[in-house]
Design a protein around this motif. Sequence first.
Motif, PDB file in Angstrom:
ATOM      1  N   UNK A 298       0.880  -1.156   0.000  1.00  0.00           N
ATOM      2  CA  UNK A 298       0.000   0.000   0.000  1.00  0.00           C
ATOM      3  C   UNK A 298       0.925   1.216   0.000  1.00  0.00           C
ATOM      4  N   UNK A 299       0.990   1.902  -1.136  1.00  0.00           N
ATOM      5  CA  UNK A 299       2.031   2.897  -1.351  1.00  0.00           C
ATOM      6  C   UNK A 299       2.094   3.953  -0.259  1.00  0.00           C
ATOM      7  N   UNK A 300       0.940   4.501   0.122  1.00  0.00           N
ATOM      8  CA  UNK A 300       0.956   5.617   1.072  1.00  0.00           C
ATOM      9  C   UNK A 300       1.528   5.181   2.414  1.00  0.00           C
ATOM     10  N   UNK A 301       1.061   4.043   2.925  1.00  0.00           N
ATOM     11  CA  UNK A 301       1.519   3.575   4.232  1.00  0.00           C
ATOM     12  C   UNK A 301       3.015   3.278   4.197  1.00  0.00           C
ATOM     13  N   UNK A 302       3.450   2.585   3.154  1.00  0.00           N
ATOM     14  CA  UNK A 302       4.856   2.226   3.074  1.00  0.00           C
ATOM     15  C   UNK A 302       5.733   3.461   2.920  1.00  0.00           C
ATOM     16  N   UNK A 303       5.288   4.430   2.136  1.00  0.00           N
ATOM     17  CA  UNK A 303       6.080   5.643   1.965  1.00  0.00           C
ATOM     18  C   UNK A 303       6.229   6.379   3.291  1.00  0.00           C
ATOM     19  N   UNK A 304       5.146   6.490   4.049  1.00  0.00           N
ATOM     20  CA  UNK A 304       5.204   7.180   5.340  1.00  0.00           C
ATOM     21  C   UNK A 304       6.091   6.436   6.326  1.00  0.00           C
ATOM     22  N   UNK A 305       5.928   5.117   6.394  1.00  0.00           N
ATOM     23  CA  UNK A 305       6.728   4.341   7.337  1.00  0.00           C
ATOM     24  C   UNK A 305       8.203   4.351   6.956  1.00  0.00           C
ATOM     25  N   UNK A 306       8.473   4.284   5.656  1.00  0.00           N
ATOM     26  CA  UNK A 306       9.861   4.296   5.215  1.00  0.00           C
ATOM     27  C   UNK A 306      10.522   5.632   5.528  1.00  0.00           C
TER      28      UNK A 306
END
Length: 471
Positions: A298-306
């Motif tokens: 899930x792009x948004x979640x992964x981008x934020x967590x990364x």
Amino acid sequence: MTAPAFAPETEERLALARQVADAVLFEGYVLYPYRASAAKNRLRWQFGVLVPPAWGAECEEHDFQHTECLMEPRAEASLAVEVRFLHARRRTVQRSLPDGGFETVPELHLDDRVLVPWDEGAEERVELIAPVTQLSGHGIEFPFRKPAVEDTEPVLDATGRTVGRLLRRSAEVTGVVRLSASELDGPYRVLRLTAVVENTTPWAPPEGRAADRDAALPHSLVATHLLMALSNGSFLSMTDPPEWARGAVAACRNLHTWPVLAGEPGRADLVLSSPIILEDHPAIAPESLGALYDATEIDEILALRTAALTDAEKREARGTDARAAAVIDLADSMPAEVLERLHGAVRGLREITGEPDGFPDEFGVTRPDTPWWDPASDAGFDPEQDRVMVDGRPVGRGSRVELRPGLRHTDAQDLFLQGRTATVEAVLHDVDGAVHLAVTVDGDPGADIRREQGRYLYFQPDEVVLPEDPR
């Protein structure tokens, strides 16, 4: 049957499908938090692994994929087939010695990354073209071989001095593609196409030692899938076939893979058979900026967590794999307005409602020209002041609650928060009239970032209770 490079027309037809095929190829390649030391990155390669036959006999993994689908070829049609898989390359880290030699080390620290041992995946392709007339009867077999390879890469520090090297080794793998077709009974000229991809590598575990998956992986075909294109004719959808073909489709045998129509919507001359079940004409979301490699990403979640990883964690991720390093750089450089476009898009209702697609914004993302809710209805709500009753007491912003997820099982990850205490940040009302509590988990080191960006966890009132100590 031949194995030349595909003609330009075939390459053009395959180009769009390869975008999805690449996502299949690297599905689960490296998982968040993108570090080799992460527990979930220690058991690699989860999808479409075709193991050597000697290993497959001792485990639950398989040495072949079997695809069956229906096609309606026209005169002089040929079938172009492309098998795609990853070939594991075992990477060893070595440090330079004063005498000019090298010694193997568990890690090598540099200013911008920490290099560690890792299995990289090199993309492999097997391409062949066969006239459909040659597929009748026993069909054809196309054996292939990918040789063992060993190479080294120097590791330089910030001054350009050689401080070590990376030693990469891949083992030889062999396989075979089997293609056959048989005509079905009935008034239509429909053929059942069978495509089998098999690992024939003769590797076996050393005698007297227990079989080991890690030892078998360099001899395996990883993330195996295939593209099949008809030069003249069409395939039938396996998920939505015409009524007259439903019985024949149901009789097709697909083992460890599933075929769907691929390429441009409206065309049926291309099939993608993959170990991941997809819908017809799958496509990469236009909002996605690049591959994140995490399974079911899930792009948004992964981008934020990364972006929230510590500098030390990012250094290790950059040293784990070049693709992981690219994910870190992408998350660190993503502008807020680009991140905003990952927040969600509704596409599935347009065919039913007949609503226009709207217009693209400056980032190429289509937005509706009119909202589907009445903005004036929001006037009666105040997320920071509203209250909702929990255990007979009003709960609102600043209240502490104990999380009890699981009533609706909407998110398996929420179950890890069972019994944790949290602070309510807002009380929200959706357009369907439901109430949601936006919370931050007590003790979460990323809570301040969540508040700053407005990215909370959400629970309904019956998924929380008041803690015994309400302070």
